[in-house]
Design a protein around this motif. Structure first.
Motif, PDB file in Angstrom:
ATOM      1  N   UNK A  95      51.476  37.544  44.042  1.00 47.21           N
ATOM      2  CA  UNK A  95      51.122  37.341  45.448  1.00 47.21           C
ATOM      3  C   UNK A  95      49.617  37.216  45.595  1.00 47.21           C
ATOM      4  N   UNK A  96      49.187  36.477  46.606  1.00 46.33           N
ATOM      5  CA  UNK A  96      47.750  36.288  46.801  1.00 46.33           C
ATOM      6  C   UNK A  96      47.023  37.613  46.999  1.00 46.33           C
ATOM      7  N   UNK A  97      47.666  38.541  47.721  1.00 46.84           N
ATOM      8  CA  UNK A  97      47.018  39.821  47.978  1.00 46.84           C
ATOM      9  C   UNK A  97      46.772  40.579  46.677  1.00 46.84           C
ATOM     10  N   UNK A  98      47.681  40.472  45.740  1.00 47.85           N
ATOM     11  CA  UNK A  98      47.508  41.162  44.459  1.00 47.85           C
ATOM     12  C   UNK A  98      46.399  40.518  43.633  1.00 47.85           C
ATOM     13  N   UNK A  99      46.351  39.202  43.624  1.00 52.27           N
ATOM     14  CA  UNK A  99      45.274  38.517  42.907  1.00 52.27           C
ATOM     15  C   UNK A  99      43.919  38.838  43.522  1.00 52.27           C
ATOM     16  N   UNK A 100      43.888  38.894  44.834  1.00 50.96           N
ATOM     17  CA  UNK A 100      42.629  39.241  45.503  1.00 50.96           C
ATOM     18  C   UNK A 100      42.143  40.607  45.024  1.00 50.96           C
ATOM     19  N   UNK A 101      43.038  41.590  45.016  1.00 49.49           N
ATOM     20  CA  UNK A 101      42.649  42.943  44.626  1.00 49.49           C
ATOM     21  C   UNK A 101      42.264  43.019  43.162  1.00 49.49           C
ATOM     22  N   UNK A 102      43.041  42.374  42.302  1.00 54.92           N
ATOM     23  CA  UNK A 102      42.832  42.502  40.861  1.00 54.92           C
ATOM     24  C   UNK A 102      41.607  41.732  40.375  1.00 54.92           C
ATOM     25  N   UNK A 103      41.321  40.593  40.990  1.00 54.15           N
ATOM     26  CA  UNK A 103      40.259  39.722  40.482  1.00 54.15           C
ATOM     27  C   UNK A 103      38.984  39.807  41.312  1.00 54.15           C
ATOM     28  N   UNK A 104      39.118  39.846  42.635  1.00 53.55           N
ATOM     29  CA  UNK A 104      37.951  39.720  43.496  1.00 53.55           C
ATOM     30  C   UNK A 104      37.571  41.004  44.225  1.00 53.55           C
ATOM     31  N   UNK A 105      38.483  41.971  44.274  1.00 50.92           N
ATOM     32  CA  UNK A 105      38.194  43.208  44.985  1.00 50.92           C
ATOM     33  C   UNK A 105      38.711  43.178  46.405  1.00 50.92           C
ATOM     34  N   UNK A 106      38.860  44.343  46.974  1.00 54.83           N
ATOM     35  CA  UNK A 106      39.477  44.461  48.299  1.00 54.83           C
ATOM     36  C   UNK A 106      38.613  43.901  49.413  1.00 54.83           C
ATOM     37  N   UNK A 107      37.327  43.696  49.160  1.00 49.03           N
ATOM     38  CA  UNK A 107      36.448  43.145  50.202  1.00 49.03           C
ATOM     39  C   UNK A 107      36.661  41.645  50.403  1.00 49.03           C
ATOM     40  N   UNK A 108      37.278  40.992  49.431  1.00 49.20           N
ATOM     41  CA  UNK A 108      37.505  39.546  49.534  1.00 49.20           C
ATOM     42  C   UNK A 108      38.714  39.265  50.424  1.00 49.20           C
ATOM     43  N   UNK A 109      38.795  38.045  50.919  1.00 47.06           N
ATOM     44  CA  UNK A 109      39.947  37.628  51.713  1.00 47.06           C
ATOM     45  C   UNK A 109      40.930  36.879  50.819  1.00 47.06           C
ATOM     46  N   UNK A 110      42.175  36.745  51.300  1.00 48.16           N
ATOM     47  CA  UNK A 110      43.164  36.015  50.523  1.00 48.16           C
ATOM     48  C   UNK A 110      42.775  34.546  50.367  1.00 48.16           C
ATOM     49  N   UNK A 111      41.999  34.008  51.306  1.00 43.18           N
ATOM     50  CA  UNK A 111      41.562  32.619  51.189  1.00 43.18           C
ATOM     51  C   UNK A 111      40.634  32.424  49.997  1.00 43.18           C
ATOM     52  N   UNK A 112      39.995  33.509  49.545  1.00 46.78           N
ATOM     53  CA  UNK A 112      39.153  33.420  48.352  1.00 46.78           C
ATOM     54  C   UNK A 112      39.988  33.012  47.153  1.00 46.78           C
ATOM     55  N   UNK A 113      41.207  33.533  47.060  1.00 45.95           N
ATOM     56  CA  UNK A 113      42.102  33.172  45.960  1.00 45.95           C
ATOM     57  C   UNK A 113      42.386  31.681  46.001  1.00 45.95           C
ATOM     58  N   UNK A 114      42.709  31.154  47.181  1.00 45.21           N
ATOM     59  CA  UNK A 114      42.984  29.718  47.323  1.00 45.21           C
ATOM     60  C   UNK A 114      41.769  28.886  46.899  1.00 45.21           C
ATOM     61  N   UNK A 115      40.594  29.349  47.274  1.00 47.77           N
ATOM     62  CA  UNK A 115      39.374  28.618  46.946  1.00 47.77           C
ATOM     63  C   UNK A 115      39.186  28.515  45.432  1.00 47.77           C
ATOM     64  N   UNK A 116      39.406  29.616  44.745  1.00 48.36           N
ATOM     65  CA  UNK A 116      39.191  29.594  43.291  1.00 48.36           C
ATOM     66  C   UNK A 116      40.320  28.901  42.551  1.00 48.36           C
ATOM     67  N   UNK A 117      41.512  28.890  43.098  1.00 49.82           N
ATOM     68  CA  UNK A 117      42.576  28.058  42.530  1.00 49.82           C
ATOM     69  C   UNK A 117      42.171  26.588  42.635  1.00 49.82           C
ATOM     70  N   UNK A 118      41.597  26.208  43.772  1.00 55.71           N
ATOM     71  CA  UNK A 118      41.103  24.833  43.948  1.00 55.71           C
ATOM     72  C   UNK A 118      40.049  24.505  42.899  1.00 55.71           C
ATOM     73  N   UNK A 119      39.108  25.427  42.657  1.00 55.72           N
ATOM     74  CA  UNK A 119      38.068  25.192  41.658  1.00 55.72           C
ATOM     75  C   UNK A 119      38.676  24.982  40.269  1.00 55.72           C
ATOM     76  N   UNK A 120      39.648  25.823  39.915  1.00 53.62           N
ATOM     77  CA  UNK A 120      40.289  25.691  38.596  1.00 53.62           C
ATOM     78  C   UNK A 120      41.003  24.354  38.462  1.00 53.62           C
ATOM     79  N   UNK A 121      41.710  23.955  39.507  1.00 49.39           N
ATOM     80  CA  UNK A 121      42.429  22.674  39.462  1.00 49.39           C
ATOM     81  C   UNK A 121      41.453  21.506  39.366  1.00 49.39           C
TER      82      UNK A 121
END
Length: 218
Positions: free
Chosen positions: A169-195
């Motif tokens: 889930x996006x919330x889990x990736x946010x916590x595990x990779x970016x920390x609780x201060x990040x938003x779930x949209x941060x996950x989407x942004x970095x998925x875009x960068x990887x793609x």
């Protein structure tokens, strides 16, 4: 912001005294943890280590979870302590075994040992025909070309690749990779960068559930 993922553990027990003691030890060591007497959550979410109270049926349940591709390390806690019981636990899918009652330092040492075996500590991680170079934050493509990633891009991809069958889930990736201060949209942004760097298929979107590891096109 601390970018290092906090290890997550699952306590599989129904003894409230044991659950309370384990919870205090894990909290004190800085490990996140959940409790599930049925062990079912070990399949639903990502855990680094599962602490399994021997109980009556837990070895059979552990064996069943392994057949369903549970990938977390398993430490069985048992009051029996015999060679046969330890052998039975390992045959059921345990990675280590500890007799109870136990010294806190002994338990935490066992957990650290299991965490050290985790793929996150490898210098290179296979990803299909490609490899992740942990030291250089690079993806080595099949023909030898290297693609450099930012630290956060690399951490996100490594998290997905380490457990390729898991849907995060996006919330889990946010916590595990970016920390609780990040938003779930941060996950989407970095998925875009990887793609953008590695192709659309490198991360798979799973409708209403989250993301999982994909593949790099040949």
């Amino acid at each position: 912001m601390n970018r290092k993922a906090v290890p997550r553990l699952l306590i599989v027990a129904d003894d409230e005294e044991l659950i309370s003691r384990l919870g205090e030890l894990l909290d004190g060591a800085g490990y996140a943890h959940d409790v599930d007497p049925s062990m079912a959550r070990a399949l639903d979410s990502y855990y680094d280590v599962v602490l399994v109270d021997r109980g009556t049926d837990n070895l059979e349940t552990l064996a069943a979870m392994r057949r369903k591709a549970m990938t977390a390390r398993a430490l069985v806690l048992s009051t029996i302590g015999s060679d046969k019981d330890q052998a039975d636990a390992m045959a059921a899918g345990a990675d280590d075994y500890l007799t109870t009652p136990f010294l806190p330092a002994r338990l935490l040492g066992k957990i650290r040992g299991l965490l050290r075996r985790h793929i996150d500590n490898a210098e290179t991680i296979p990803f299909g025909r490609a490899q992740l170079d942990v030291r250089k934050y690079e993806v080595v493509l099949p023909r030898g070309k290297r693609v450099s990633l930012s630290v956060r891009e690399f951490d996100l991809l490594r998290t997905l690749v380490a457990r390729p069958t898991v849907i995060y889930p996006k919330a889990e990736l946010r916590t595990r990779v970016f920390g609780t201060d990040a938003s779930e949209s941060t996950v989407d942004t970095y998925v875009y960068y990887l793609r953008k760097k590695l192709g659309q298929g490198v991360v798979r979107s799973v409708y209403r559930l989250g993301y999982k590891a994909g593949a790099i096109a040949p």
